[in-house]
Design a protein around this motif. Structure first.
Motif, PDB file in Angstrom:
ATOM      1  N   TRP A   1       3.828   3.753  -3.688  1.00  0.00           N
ATOM      2  CA  TRP A   1       3.699   2.353  -3.300  1.00  0.00           C
ATOM      3  C   TRP A   1       2.232   2.006  -3.064  1.00  0.00           C
ATOM      4  N   PRO A   2       1.857   0.758  -3.321  1.00  0.00           N
ATOM      5  CA  PRO A   2       0.463   0.350  -3.121  1.00  0.00           C
ATOM      6  C   PRO A   2       0.079   0.336  -1.647  1.00  0.00           C
ATOM      7  N   VAL A   3      -1.197   0.577  -1.403  1.00  0.00           N
ATOM      8  CA  VAL A   3      -1.748   0.586  -0.040  1.00  0.00           C
ATOM      9  C   VAL A   3      -2.891  -0.421   0.006  1.00  0.00           C
ATOM     10  N   LEU A   4      -2.867  -1.252   1.025  1.00  0.00           N
ATOM     11  CA  LEU A   4      -3.868  -2.292   1.202  1.00  0.00           C
ATOM     12  C   LEU A   4      -4.762  -1.954   2.387  1.00  0.00           C
ATOM     13  N   SER A   5      -6.058  -2.174   2.214  1.00  0.00           N
ATOM     14  CA  SER A   5      -7.040  -1.960   3.276  1.00  0.00           C
ATOM     15  C   SER A   5      -7.630  -3.322   3.646  1.00  0.00           C
ATOM     16  N   LEU A   6      -7.570  -3.656   4.916  1.00  0.00           N
ATOM     17  CA  LEU A   6      -8.083  -4.936   5.403  1.00  0.00           C
ATOM     18  C   LEU A   6      -9.157  -4.709   6.450  1.00  0.00           C
ATOM     19  N   ASN A   7      -9.973  -5.741   6.674  1.00  0.00           N
ATOM     20  CA  ASN A   7     -10.900  -5.692   7.805  1.00  0.00           C
ATOM     21  C   ASN A   7     -10.269  -6.442   8.974  1.00  0.00           C
ATOM     22  N   GLY A   8     -10.984  -6.574  10.060  1.00  0.00           N
ATOM     23  CA  GLY A   8     -10.462  -7.222  11.255  1.00  0.00           C
ATOM     24  C   GLY A   8     -10.225  -8.709  11.120  1.00  0.00           C
TER      25      GLY A   8
ATOM     26  N   MET B   1       4.078   1.659   6.710  1.00  0.00           N
ATOM     27  CA  MET B   1       4.859   1.252   5.546  1.00  0.00           C
ATOM     28  C   MET B   1       5.705   0.045   5.922  1.00  0.00           C
ATOM     29  N   LEU B   2       5.404  -1.086   5.259  1.00  0.00           N
ATOM     30  CA  LEU B   2       6.110  -2.329   5.490  1.00  0.00           C
ATOM     31  C   LEU B   2       7.174  -2.512   4.417  1.00  0.00           C
ATOM     32  N   ALA B   3       8.378  -2.898   4.800  1.00  0.00           N
ATOM     33  CA  ALA B   3       9.434  -3.203   3.838  1.00  0.00           C
ATOM     34  C   ALA B   3       9.186  -4.596   3.292  1.00  0.00           C
ATOM     35  N   THR B   4       9.157  -4.723   1.952  1.00  0.00           N
ATOM     36  CA  THR B   4       8.863  -6.013   1.334  1.00  0.00           C
ATOM     37  C   THR B   4      10.105  -6.743   0.849  1.00  0.00           C
ATOM     38  N   GLY B   5      11.240  -6.115   0.921  1.00  0.00           N
ATOM     39  CA  GLY B   5      12.449  -6.691   0.374  1.00  0.00           C
ATOM     40  C   GLY B   5      12.719  -6.169  -1.029  1.00  0.00           C
ATOM     41  N   GLU B   6      11.651  -5.814  -1.751  1.00  0.00           N
ATOM     42  CA  GLU B   6      11.783  -5.244  -3.089  1.00  0.00           C
ATOM     43  C   GLU B   6      11.094  -3.892  -3.175  1.00  0.00           C
ATOM     44  N   GLY B   7      10.770  -3.325  -2.049  1.00  0.00           N
ATOM     45  CA  GLY B   7      10.072  -2.046  -2.016  1.00  0.00           C
ATOM     46  C   GLY B   7       9.293  -1.929  -0.732  1.00  0.00           C
ATOM     47  N   PHE B   8       8.129  -1.290  -0.835  1.00  0.00           N
ATOM     48  CA  PHE B   8       7.311  -1.046   0.345  1.00  0.00           C
ATOM     49  C   PHE B   8       5.852  -1.303   0.037  1.00  0.00           C
ATOM     50  N   LEU B   9       5.089  -1.520   1.073  1.00  0.00           N
ATOM     51  CA  LEU B   9       3.658  -1.749   0.971  1.00  0.00           C
ATOM     52  C   LEU B   9       2.994  -1.031   2.129  1.00  0.00           C
ATOM     53  N   GLY B  10       1.972  -0.249   1.826  1.00  0.00           N
ATOM     54  CA  GLY B  10       1.226   0.441   2.872  1.00  0.00           C
ATOM     55  C   GLY B  10       0.105  -0.445   3.390  1.00  0.00           C
ATOM     56  N   LEU B  11      -0.096  -0.443   4.686  1.00  0.00           N
ATOM     57  CA  LEU B  11      -1.181  -1.181   5.326  1.00  0.00           C
ATOM     58  C   LEU B  11      -1.955  -0.207   6.199  1.00  0.00           C
ATOM     59  N   LEU B  12      -3.262  -0.085   5.933  1.00  0.00           N
ATOM     60  CA  LEU B  12      -4.096   0.843   6.689  1.00  0.00           C
ATOM     61  C   LEU B  12      -4.494   0.246   8.031  1.00  0.00           C
TER      62      LEU B  12
END
Length: 162
Positions: A61-68, A85-96
């Motif tokens: 699953w894709p992983v997203l990196s954000l700043n503050g 790991m966030l549930a998107t309804g159609e899969g998952f998304l990683g958030l750092l």
């Protein structure tokens, strides 16, 4: 207990507190399926704005990196140690994030965002006094509609169906 201020509501619920740089972001505990290590992220074959992919439940699953300020980053800052790991309804998304804490039965006052701060492109729905500052309150539904999240989930779905 003091009088309730306009725009304030008090609820009891479990939340997770994510720290990203100096921002404290609270999400409902049910929105986060797992917490993984940043060391498990594979950076090859990442589709921008993702910084990598992570294996979870037999798929990558894709992983997203954000700043503050919730802007997407093209790299993984050294302070990031966890991937929720966030549930998107159609899969998952990683958030750092730098840190994750469970706030069991967190009781406190949520304050609606002031009108001047309410924009169509903010995932922040409310704020809450927390420790020595404010925590921003959101949920996965609002995050998925926000900037890099929307681009990333669309790109991942296209790759999966190709």
């Amino acid at each position: 207990m003091g009088a309730m201020m306009p725009g304030m509501r008090t609820e009891v619920r479990n939340r997770l507190l994510l720290r990203i740089d100096d921002m404290q972001l609270m999400l409902p505990q049910g929105d986060i399926c797992a917490v993984e290590s940043v060391a498990d992220i594979q950076s090859q074959d990442a589709v921008a704005p993702a910084v990598g992919r992570i294996a979870y439940l037999g798929q990558c699953w894709p992983v997203l990196s954000l700043n503050g300020e919730l802007q997407t980053l093209g790299s993984i800052p050294s302070a990031r140690r966890a991937c929720v790991m966030l549930a998107t309804g159609e899969g998952f998304l990683g958030l750092l994030c730098d840190d994750v804490r469970v706030l069991n039965q967190q009781s406190g006052a949520d304050y609606a965002l002031p009108v001047a701060m309410r924009t169509a492109n903010t995932p922040i729905q409310a704020v809450m006094p927390f420790e020595n500052g404010l925590a921003c309150i959101s949920d996965t539904r609002y995050l998925l509609q926000y900037a890099g999240f929307a681009q990333l989930t669309s790109a991942h779905q296209e790759i999966q169906h190709a």
